[in-house]
Design a protein around this motif. Sequence first.
Motif, PDB file in Angstrom:
ATOM      1  N   VAL A  13      28.574  46.203  38.444  1.00 42.65           N
ATOM      2  CA  VAL A  13      28.023  44.721  38.800  1.00 42.65           C
ATOM      3  C   VAL A  13      28.152  44.133  39.614  1.00 42.65           C
ATOM      4  N   GLU A  26      32.404  47.084  35.939  1.00 40.05           N
ATOM      5  CA  GLU A  26      32.163  46.483  34.854  1.00 40.05           C
ATOM      6  C   GLU A  26      33.647  46.936  34.045  1.00 40.05           C
ATOM      7  N   GLU A  79      39.429  36.667  33.783  1.00 40.87           N
ATOM      8  CA  GLU A  79      38.323  36.423  33.321  1.00 40.87           C
ATOM      9  C   GLU A  79      37.476  37.831  33.447  1.00 40.87           C
ATOM     10  N   ARG A  82      30.902  39.782  35.494  1.00 43.59           N
ATOM     11  CA  ARG A  82      29.802  39.391  34.625  1.00 43.59           C
ATOM     12  C   ARG A  82      29.009  39.763  36.107  1.00 43.59           C
ATOM     13  N   GLU A  83      27.486  40.227  35.349  1.00 44.16           N
ATOM     14  CA  GLU A  83      26.534  39.948  36.373  1.00 44.16           C
ATOM     15  C   GLU A  83      25.984  38.848  36.685  1.00 44.16           C
ATOM     16  N   MET A  85      27.961  36.241  37.957  1.00 44.01           N
ATOM     17  CA  MET A  85      28.720  34.701  37.913  1.00 44.01           C
ATOM     18  C   MET A  85      28.973  34.808  39.455  1.00 44.01           C
TER      19      MET A  85
END
Length: 98
Positions: A13, A26, A79, A82-83, A85
């Motif tokens: 990602v 990921e 956390e 994610r793609e 962010m």
Amino acid sequence: MFRRLSGPPRPSVSLLFEGAEVEALEGDTLAAALLAAGVPFRRESAVSGRPRAPFCMMGACFECLVEIDGAANRQACLEPVREGMSVRLQPAARGVGP
């Protein structure tokens, strides 16, 4: 300094850290992804202003606080990446009062 253990391949990602694109895998936490990518990230101590870096990597110490997508005080070690962010360093809060 940090290297990944071997395992099954995982998709990557892309995220932004201080405006620069960083590739991560990921399933990684943000702190693990930044450290694996060689990105030196740290916050400033609210008391002294000295640099602080991830320490426990399990959410107990709060040394890895960052701003994620505009939300402050996020623990990078908890956390998942994610793609897309967007992550920024979090400056220390200075003093209370007048």
